[in-house]
Design a protein around this motif. Sequence first.
Motif, PDB file in Angstrom:
ATOM      1  N   GLY A   1     -18.048   9.839 -10.271  1.00 32.59           N
ATOM      2  CA  GLY A   1     -16.980   8.858 -10.123  1.00 32.59           C
ATOM      3  C   GLY A   1     -15.718   9.433  -9.522  1.00 32.59           C
ATOM      4  N   LEU A   2     -15.265  10.576 -10.024  1.00 33.13           N
ATOM      5  CA  LEU A   2     -14.043  11.170  -9.500  1.00 33.13           C
ATOM      6  C   LEU A   2     -14.216  11.591  -8.047  1.00 33.13           C
ATOM      7  N   ALA A   3     -15.361  12.173  -7.717  1.00 37.62           N
ATOM      8  CA  ALA A   3     -15.595  12.597  -6.333  1.00 37.62           C
ATOM      9  C   ALA A   3     -15.568  11.408  -5.387  1.00 37.62           C
ATOM     10  N   LYS A   4     -16.155  10.292  -5.813  1.00 32.37           N
ATOM     11  CA  LYS A   4     -16.145   9.108  -4.971  1.00 32.37           C
ATOM     12  C   LYS A   4     -14.725   8.604  -4.759  1.00 32.37           C
ATOM     13  N   ASN A   5     -13.922   8.614  -5.819  1.00 28.64           N
ATOM     14  CA  ASN A   5     -12.526   8.171  -5.698  1.00 28.64           C
ATOM     15  C   ASN A   5     -11.745   9.071  -4.736  1.00 28.64           C
ATOM     16  N   LEU A   6     -11.936  10.378  -4.847  1.00 29.58           N
ATOM     17  CA  LEU A   6     -11.209  11.297  -3.968  1.00 29.58           C
ATOM     18  C   LEU A   6     -11.718  11.217  -2.531  1.00 29.58           C
ATOM     19  N   GLU A   7     -12.986  10.931  -2.363  1.00 30.67           N
ATOM     20  CA  GLU A   7     -13.507  10.738  -1.004  1.00 30.67           C
ATOM     21  C   GLU A   7     -12.868   9.516  -0.363  1.00 30.67           C
ATOM     22  N   TRP A   8     -12.705   8.436  -1.130  1.00 29.30           N
ATOM     23  CA  TRP A   8     -12.008   7.252  -0.600  1.00 29.30           C
ATOM     24  C   TRP A   8     -10.573   7.598  -0.219  1.00 29.30           C
ATOM     25  N   ILE A   9      -9.896   8.342  -1.105  1.00 30.12           N
ATOM     26  CA  ILE A   9      -8.512   8.711  -0.812  1.00 30.12           C
ATOM     27  C   ILE A   9      -8.442   9.537   0.464  1.00 30.12           C
ATOM     28  N   SER A  10      -9.378  10.449   0.646  1.00 26.58           N
ATOM     29  CA  SER A  10      -9.419  11.227   1.878  1.00 26.58           C
ATOM     30  C   SER A  10      -9.571  10.335   3.096  1.00 26.58           C
ATOM     31  N   LYS A  11     -10.461   9.350   3.003  1.00 28.47           N
ATOM     32  CA  LYS A  11     -10.653   8.429   4.123  1.00 28.47           C
ATOM     33  C   LYS A  11      -9.380   7.652   4.425  1.00 28.47           C
ATOM     34  N   LEU A  12      -8.682   7.219   3.384  1.00 30.58           N
ATOM     35  CA  LEU A  12      -7.456   6.451   3.593  1.00 30.58           C
ATOM     36  C   LEU A  12      -6.366   7.317   4.223  1.00 30.58           C
ATOM     37  N   ILE A  13      -6.283   8.580   3.796  1.00 28.03           N
ATOM     38  CA  ILE A  13      -5.306   9.493   4.389  1.00 28.03           C
ATOM     39  C   ILE A  13      -5.642   9.739   5.853  1.00 28.03           C
ATOM     40  N   LYS A  14      -6.906  10.038   6.133  1.00 29.10           N
ATOM     41  CA  LYS A  14      -7.315  10.322   7.517  1.00 29.10           C
ATOM     42  C   LYS A  14      -7.278   9.069   8.387  1.00 29.10           C
ATOM     43  N   GLY A  15      -7.334   7.889   7.754  1.00 29.64           N
ATOM     44  CA  GLY A  15      -7.228   6.633   8.493  1.00 29.64           C
ATOM     45  C   GLY A  15      -5.800   6.164   8.663  1.00 29.64           C
ATOM     46  N   ASN A  16      -4.837   7.035   8.310  1.00 30.34           N
ATOM     47  CA  ASN A  16      -3.401   6.758   8.518  1.00 30.34           C
ATOM     48  C   ASN A  16      -2.921   5.523   7.763  1.00 30.34           C
ATOM     49  N   LEU A  17      -3.366   5.379   6.512  1.00 31.90           N
ATOM     50  CA  LEU A  17      -2.832   4.287   5.706  1.00 31.90           C
ATOM     51  C   LEU A  17      -1.352   4.489   5.425  1.00 31.90           C
ATOM     52  N   ASN A  18      -0.914   5.755   5.417  1.00 28.70           N
ATOM     53  CA  ASN A  18       0.497   6.098   5.233  1.00 28.70           C
ATOM     54  C   ASN A  18       1.029   5.741   3.857  1.00 28.70           C
ATOM     55  N   SER A  19       0.175   5.709   2.858  1.00 26.00           N
ATOM     56  CA  SER A  19       0.652   5.587   1.483  1.00 26.00           C
ATOM     57  C   SER A  19       1.332   6.890   1.093  1.00 26.00           C
ATOM     58  N   LYS A  20       2.382   6.777   0.290  1.00 28.57           N
ATOM     59  CA  LYS A  20       3.087   7.970  -0.160  1.00 28.57           C
ATOM     60  C   LYS A  20       2.477   8.550  -1.424  1.00 28.57           C
ATOM     61  N   VAL A  21       1.819   7.697  -2.218  1.00 33.00           N
ATOM     62  CA  VAL A  21       1.305   8.126  -3.512  1.00 33.00           C
ATOM     63  C   VAL A  21      -0.105   7.580  -3.703  1.00 33.00           C
ATOM     64  N   TYR A  22      -1.017   8.441  -4.136  1.00 28.14           N
ATOM     65  CA  TYR A  22      -2.366   8.040  -4.544  1.00 28.14           C
ATOM     66  C   TYR A  22      -2.571   8.507  -5.981  1.00 28.14           C
ATOM     67  N   TYR A  23      -3.305   7.713  -6.734  1.00 28.61           N
ATOM     68  CA  TYR A  23      -3.480   8.023  -8.158  1.00 28.61           C
ATOM     69  C   TYR A  23      -4.919   7.727  -8.555  1.00 28.61           C
ATOM     70  N   THR A  24      -5.522   8.623  -9.327  1.00 27.80           N
ATOM     71  CA  THR A  24      -6.827   8.354  -9.906  1.00 27.80           C
ATOM     72  C   THR A  24      -6.931   9.154 -11.194  1.00 27.80           C
TER      73      THR A  24
ATOM     74  N   THR B   1       0.808  -1.218   0.000  1.00 27.55           N
ATOM     75  CA  THR B   1       0.000   0.000   0.000  1.00 27.55           C
ATOM     76  C   THR B   1       0.845   1.273   0.000  1.00 27.55           C
ATOM     77  N   ALA B   2       2.098   1.163  -0.414  1.00 24.18           N
ATOM     78  CA  ALA B   2       2.908   2.376  -0.539  1.00 24.18           C
ATOM     79  C   ALA B   2       2.339   3.291  -1.610  1.00 24.18           C
ATOM     80  N   GLY B   3       1.741   2.690  -2.629  1.00 22.63           N
ATOM     81  CA  GLY B   3       1.057   3.450  -3.670  1.00 22.63           C
ATOM     82  C   GLY B   3      -0.330   2.872  -3.887  1.00 22.63           C
ATOM     83  N   ILE B   4      -1.331   3.730  -3.995  1.00 20.15           N
ATOM     84  CA  ILE B   4      -2.715   3.294  -4.194  1.00 20.15           C
ATOM     85  C   ILE B   4      -3.240   3.924  -5.481  1.00 20.15           C
TER      86      ILE B   4
END
Length: 389
Positions: free
Chosen positions: A235-258, A153-156
């Motif tokens: 679709g894009l808003a849903k993807n970015l909302e997921w990314i926000s949740k993962l960031i706030k949930g401390n997934l600690n990925s360095k890179v997210y892509y959509t 999960t270093a990159g999502i």
Amino acid sequence: MDRRKFLTLTGTFTGGSLLLPDFLYSFGSQTNLVLGEQCVVFVQLNGGNDGLNTFIPFEDALYYYARPAIAISKDEVLNTAKGMAFHLALKGFASMQQSGDLSVIQNVGYANPVRSHFRSQEIWQTAPTNQEYLNDGWLGRYLDLQCREHQPTAGINIDTIDNLALKGDELNSITVKDPDQFKTKNKHENEGQLSGNPQLDFVRKVANSVIEGSDEIQKALAKSAASDVVYPKTGLAKNLEWISKLIKGNLNSKVYYTSLGGFDTHDNQLSIHKNRLTELNDAVFSFYEDLKKSQQLQNVTIVVFSEFGRRVKDNGRGTDHGTAAPMFIIGGNNLGKIIGNNPNLSNLDNGDLRHEIDFRSVYASILKNKLNFDFTKIGIQNKALEGLF
């Protein structure tokens, strides 16, 4: 293994409800990524976004002369500065710039531009020195050096297909269509066995990486704090909302892509482009507000780009494939500037904008200033763009 085979193979592990057979390959710990607070979120605009109708040179008479069918009126632009202004659909972008949280990088591209969607995307995703074909992506090479051991999960990548930018020697990233439905079988069953078939073992390696990544994603989603920002139902808003949740949930990925598609506007451009920009604006601005309210914006750098811009002259209904275009950098304590000169419509290259800033210089600045990484180690020879952070 070439790119198309890679995408076909790994793409089988993305999707909604993911059920896997009993794959057997075992990996080491996921706790060895060199972590920092910073991460980068990439939003790729597929199809070639028309930069001239996105960030508009509304004071240049040549713009209106070249585009009698599709030019944006001076009365329909936002946040005018230095002869440039945003499309009316980009109210959120204009607001972010006024708040000092958005930088525009003008005339970004590369020498000897390619007008093929697939090849130009490949060049942006691999960052070659001289347009040589590479099997791995620039972010994949970065993650290979940053992850001391395998870290799925270093990159999502939240999309329906894998992204070459994240492909490296090791499987340090995964593609997820829907994190809420990203569930797998028991990863401990028969683990550690090999088949003796390298191709089958590679498939198993990918699958086991997905399994491990799924566990980490589910943990992050469970820990993520609720948001009072209401995202659009796109679709894009849903993807970015997921990314926000993962960031706030401390997934600690360095890179997210959509990504967001639909920018290949050869015909009916005014209507199609307005709709695409509206979806982009509303999704990104909701993401921005969410990060700002959760005090994460300073730690997250959002990069919005496309594989090329469009021709300067319209074709009567839209625009054809072009070259240079603006990039947008949001958050990450960027300096909120307009970097580079306004598009020079009097000095074109066979009807196209001449690029002034190489996209690899932008990558170098992000790696150096946001991820504390020596970009030369992954083969980027361009100097880091100054004035961005």
